[in-house]
Scaffold this active site. Structure first.
Site, short mmCIF file in Angstrom:
data_model
loop_
_atom_site.label_atom_id
_atom_site.label_comp_id
_atom_site.label_asym_id
_atom_site.label_seq_id
_atom_site.Cartn_x
_atom_site.Cartn_y
_atom_site.Cartn_z
N LYS A 194 0.77 -1.15 0.03
CA LYS A 194 0.16 -0.02 0.01
C LYS A 194 1.09 1.04 0.00
CE LYS A 194 -4.18 0.63 1.06
NZ LYS A 194 -5.31 1.29 0.23
N ASP A 227 -5.40 -3.68 -1.90
CA ASP A 227 -6.63 -3.86 -2.06
C ASP A 227 -7.25 -4.01 -3.53
OD1 ASP A 227 -5.76 -1.34 -2.78
OD2 ASP A 227 -7.49 -0.08 -1.75
N ASP A 251 -0.77 -12.85 4.23
CA ASP A 251 -1.80 -13.87 4.86
C ASP A 251 -3.09 -13.68 4.29
OD1 ASP A 251 -2.75 -15.44 7.11
OD2 ASP A 251 -3.45 -13.60 8.02
N ASP A 255 -5.32 -16.59 1.58
CA ASP A 255 -6.59 -17.13 1.57
C ASP A 255 -7.37 -16.87 0.62
OD1 ASP A 255 -5.92 -18.08 4.25
OD2 ASP A 255 -7.80 -17.46 4.93
C1 IPM Z 1 -1.39 -18.77 8.18
C2 IPM Z 1 -2.36 -18.59 9.41
C3 IPM Z 1 -1.37 -18.27 10.64
C4 IPM Z 1 -1.03 -16.50 10.11
C5 IPM Z 1 -1.80 -18.19 12.15
C6 IPM Z 1 -2.46 -19.61 12.23
C7 IPM Z 1 -0.95 -17.79 13.03
O1 IPM Z 1 -3.60 -17.77 9.19
O2 IPM Z 1 -0.48 -19.40 8.15
O3 IPM Z 1 -1.77 -18.01 7.28
O4 IPM Z 1 -1.52 -15.69 10.43
O5 IPM Z 1 0.21 -16.60 9.50
MG MG Z 2 -3.70 -17.19 7.02
#
Ligand code: IPM
Ligand code: MG
Length: 371
Positions: A194, A227, A251, A255
């Site tokens: 960012k 973003d 992180d 996801d």
């Molecule tokens: C990941 C998980 C971890 C993180 C957690 C469990 C601490 O979400 O490996 O992505 O935030 O890094």
């Molecule tokens: Mg994670």
């Protein structure tokens, strides 16, 4: 038997234990048919270690991890330990391992298997053939920045502080990993931060650009705000090949990328250090999914992310590219044959347990080897 590599297994909590089992079977299979053996030890980590040893990771376990050639990590955490103090929480073990082993480069590939193209919530044409790699900086940024904590301002008011910080060398080394990896892929890097609002963002962009200009100007580099990247990942994911970003954005974006593939149960990861003066590179391999307490102990979990994390271990820690590919091919085949764990189930497909999925992979390995 060729070489004895020291492998530390940390199954952890919840489904961690269940998804490691099929990997142990693959290790046995490799000893039998490939004459490859590992010197294996297993220890507690996470909530179970907290219960038995008073901390989510003991000094002894941490020591063993540092002295091993690779660590296979299942998953940690669960509601049972929700109220444990932060330093001893199951997740703290993970952060300690990352930091102490200096595993600054976290590779999170998001690959859509042809057989699973309908498991994604996105339209088929957007994700068919998708193969992207999120490279997340893993040992700095807001996860580790100081100061952090909660302080009192006055009687009625407190202040919570986390610090996002990056040094020149921290950005340089992750940038170099990104460009090196890109050269083995599509020669294309998207660097994400960012820079429009954050000092660390501006700094990140500047350092990545400098490394690019001085050492990797043959690689295609673009910069993108985090973003916008989240939005573009959903809008048109195939525009990306390799995304390099900081710890927190990595992180979140990983996801996001994971769900493009249909299930978190399919995503492996590798966390690696630089090669040290003795020629050793430390590595920890774990599925991106967590401990999934809701299905733990029911033999329902998808072991494929763990199995593919093991395949990444063979590739990145032990240079066993052939064996790594063999395992990935088995996974592809088993999926193409219509076998599904619950998380990736589809109409008309056979739903199998964790064990059964593991057995199917071994059977497929035998088929591919002509055993
Ligand atoms: C990941 C998980 C971890 C993180 C957690 C469990 C601490 O979400 O490996 O992505 O935030 O890094
Ligand atoms: Mg994670």
């Amino acid at each position: 038997m060729i070489k004895n590599k020291k492998l530390l297994i940390l199954p952890g909590d919840g489904i961690g234990k269940e998804v490691i089992e099929p990997v142990l079977d693959i290790i046995d299979w490799m000893a039998k048919y490939k004459s490859i053996s590992f010197d294996i030890s297993e220890r507690l980590v996470g909530g179970e270690a907290y219960d038995a040893e008073g901390d989510s990771i003991s000094d002894k376990t941490l020591d063993e991890a540092i002295n091993s050639d690779a660590v296979l990590f299942g998953a940690v955490g669960g509601p049972k330990w929700d109220n444990v103090e932060r330093e001893k929480r199951p997740e703290a073990a993970l952060l300690k391992l990352r930091k102490e082993l200096d595993l600054f480069a976290n590779l999170r590939p998001a690959i859509v298997f042809d057989a699973l193209v309908n498991a994604s919530s996105l339209k088929k044409e957007l994700i068919l053939g998708l193969d992207i790699l999120i490279l997340r900086e893993l040992t700095s940024g807001v996860y580790f920045g100081k100061p952090r904590g909660i302080e009192s301002i006055n009687e009625n008011e407190k202040k919570a502080v986390d610090t996002q910080s990056y040094t020149t060398s921290e950005v340089q080394r992750i940038a170099r990993v990104a460009f090196d990896l890109a050269k083995k892929r599509s020669n294309k890097v998207t660097s994400v931060e960012k820079a429009n609002v954050m000092e660390t963002g501006m700094f990140w962009r500047k350092i990545v650009s400098e490394i690019h200009e001085s050492e990797y100007n043959d690689v295609n580099l673009t910069h993108m705000y985090a973003d916008n990247c989240a939005m573009q990942l959903i809008r048109e994911p195939k525009q990306f090949d390799l995304i390099v970003t900081d710890n927190l954005f990595g992180d979140i974006l990983s996801d996001c990328a994971a769900m493009l593939t249909g299930s978190l149960g399919m995503l492996p990861s590798a966390s690696i250090s630089n090669i040290d003066s003795t020629g050793k590179r430390l590595g920890m391999y774990e599925p991106v999914h967590g401990s999934a307490p809701d299905i733990a102990g029911q033999n329902k979990a998808n072991p494929l992310a763990m199995i593919m994390s093991f395949a990444m271990m063979l590739k990145y820690s032990f240079d066993m590219d052939d064996e790594s590919k063999l395992i990935e091919k088995s996974v592809q085949k088993v999926l193409a044959n219509g076998l599904r764990t619950l998380d990736i189930s589809q109409k008309g497909m056979q739903i199998v347990s964790t064990d059964e999925m593991g057995k199917a992979i071994i059977e497929q390995l035998n088929v591919l080897m002509g055993n």
